[in-house]
Design a protein around this motif. Structure first.
Motif, short mmCIF file in Angstrom:
data_model
loop_
_atom_site.label_atom_id
_atom_site.label_comp_id
_atom_site.label_asym_id
_atom_site.label_seq_id
_atom_site.Cartn_x
_atom_site.Cartn_y
_atom_site.Cartn_z
N VAL A 224 -23.67 -19.83 -14.39
CA VAL A 224 -23.18 -21.06 -13.76
C VAL A 224 -21.66 -21.02 -13.66
O VAL A 224 -21.09 -21.43 -12.64
N SER A 225 -21.00 -20.49 -14.67
CA SER A 225 -19.54 -20.46 -14.66
C SER A 225 -18.98 -19.54 -13.57
O SER A 225 -17.85 -19.71 -13.13
N ASP A 226 -19.78 -18.59 -13.09
CA ASP A 226 -19.35 -17.69 -12.02
C ASP A 226 -19.64 -18.23 -10.62
O ASP A 226 -19.10 -17.73 -9.64
N ALA A 227 -20.52 -19.22 -10.53
CA ALA A 227 -20.95 -19.74 -9.23
C ALA A 227 -19.99 -20.80 -8.72
O ALA A 227 -19.66 -21.74 -9.44
N PRO A 228 -19.54 -20.70 -7.47
CA PRO A 228 -18.63 -21.71 -6.93
C PRO A 228 -19.33 -23.03 -6.57
O PRO A 228 -18.67 -24.06 -6.44
N THR A 229 -20.64 -22.99 -6.44
CA THR A 229 -21.43 -24.18 -6.11
C THR A 229 -22.33 -24.52 -7.29
O THR A 229 -23.02 -23.64 -7.81
N ALA A 230 -22.34 -25.77 -7.68
CA ALA A 230 -23.20 -26.20 -8.80
C ALA A 230 -24.67 -26.13 -8.37
O ALA A 230 -25.01 -26.48 -7.24
N PRO A 231 -25.54 -25.67 -9.26
CA PRO A 231 -26.97 -25.66 -8.94
C PRO A 231 -27.49 -27.08 -8.67
O PRO A 231 -27.05 -28.03 -9.29
N ASN A 232 -28.41 -27.18 -7.70
CA ASN A 232 -29.05 -28.46 -7.44
C ASN A 232 -30.47 -28.49 -7.99
O ASN A 232 -31.16 -29.50 -7.89
N ALA A 233 -30.89 -27.38 -8.60
CA ALA A 233 -32.19 -27.30 -9.25
C ALA A 233 -32.10 -26.26 -10.37
O ALA A 233 -31.35 -25.30 -10.28
N THR A 234 -32.88 -26.50 -11.41
CA THR A 234 -32.91 -25.59 -12.55
C THR A 234 -34.35 -25.34 -12.95
O THR A 234 -35.16 -26.26 -13.00
N LEU A 235 -34.65 -24.08 -13.24
CA LEU A 235 -35.93 -23.70 -13.83
C LEU A 235 -35.64 -23.09 -15.19
O LEU A 235 -34.85 -22.15 -15.29
N ARG A 236 -36.29 -23.62 -16.23
CA ARG A 236 -36.13 -23.10 -17.59
C ARG A 236 -37.46 -22.54 -18.06
O ARG A 236 -38.50 -23.19 -17.92
N MET A 237 -37.40 -21.32 -18.61
CA MET A 237 -38.62 -20.65 -19.07
C MET A 237 -38.24 -19.49 -19.98
O MET A 237 -37.07 -19.13 -20.09
N SER A 238 -39.25 -18.89 -20.59
CA SER A 238 -39.01 -17.68 -21.38
C SER A 238 -38.84 -16.50 -20.42
O SER A 238 -39.28 -16.56 -19.26
N THR A 239 -38.23 -15.45 -20.90
CA THR A 239 -38.10 -14.26 -20.05
C THR A 239 -39.48 -13.64 -19.79
O THR A 239 -39.69 -13.04 -18.75
N ASP A 240 -40.41 -13.81 -20.71
CA ASP A 240 -41.77 -13.34 -20.50
C ASP A 240 -42.39 -14.05 -19.30
O ASP A 240 -42.98 -13.43 -18.42
N THR A 241 -42.26 -15.38 -19.24
CA THR A 241 -42.80 -16.14 -18.11
C THR A 241 -42.11 -15.72 -16.82
O THR A 241 -42.78 -15.54 -15.79
N ALA A 242 -40.80 -15.58 -16.83
CA ALA A 242 -40.07 -15.15 -15.63
C ALA A 242 -40.57 -13.79 -15.16
O ALA A 242 -40.84 -13.60 -13.97
N ASN A 243 -40.70 -12.85 -16.08
CA ASN A 243 -41.16 -11.51 -15.73
C ASN A 243 -42.56 -11.56 -15.12
O ASN A 243 -42.81 -10.94 -14.08
N ARG A 244 -43.47 -12.30 -15.72
CA ARG A 244 -44.83 -12.39 -15.18
C ARG A 244 -44.85 -13.12 -13.84
O ARG A 244 -45.58 -12.73 -12.93
N PHE A 245 -44.01 -14.17 -13.69
CA PHE A 245 -43.97 -14.88 -12.41
C PHE A 245 -43.58 -13.95 -11.28
O PHE A 245 -44.20 -13.94 -10.22
N TRP A 246 -42.53 -13.15 -11.47
CA TRP A 246 -42.03 -12.29 -10.39
C TRP A 246 -42.96 -11.13 -10.09
O TRP A 246 -42.75 -10.39 -9.14
#
Length: 136
Positions: free
Chosen positions: A62-84
């Protein structure tokens, strides 16, 4: 299934597939049209990536992004890996609490249909890097 092993994996693999998708003449405009500036925040290990779809940019935090996020997804890295890999239904995961959505959930849901085109890119990037332990 294990999640990522270090804090840069999320940016490398998830951010990487979006960088590839942004360049696609069909998929890039579809992603940008969602209007989503999405923060994907994971735990185990703590990591994040910002996907600025309208600008077609990926930022490691977030600190590197010039635009603030308008949505956030929070999950474990396991869930992220399986989702993708196409192994997690986002709507069900949100209903069960495996994924917590904040902000403009409508923008996130607009993104979901396009993600099926990203699954093969994600799996191939894991294979290319010899990360078979992450493949479901």
């Amino acid at each position: 299934m294990p999640g990522y092993t270090n804090t840069t994996d999320l940016h490398k693999y998830v951010g990487g597939i979006f960088e590839t998708a942004y360049a696609d003449p069909e998929l890039g405009p579809n992603l940008a049209a969602t209007g989503a500036v999405l923060l994907v925040a994971c735990h185990d290990p703590e990591s994040e990536v910002v996907l600025d779809l309208p600008a077609r940019k990926v930022y490691p935090s977030v600190s590197d992004a010039p635009t603030a996020p308008n949505a956030t997804l929070r999950m474990s890295t396991d869930t992220a890996n399986r989702f993708w890999q196409g192994k997690v239904n986002m709507t069900i995961a949100m209903a069960k609490g495996d994924v917590k959505a904040e902000g403009s959930v409508i923008k996130v849901l607009k993104l979901v249909p396009s993600t099926k085109h990203l699954f093969p890119l994600y799996i191939q990037s894991l294979k290319d890097d010899g990360r078979e332990e992450l493949i479901a």
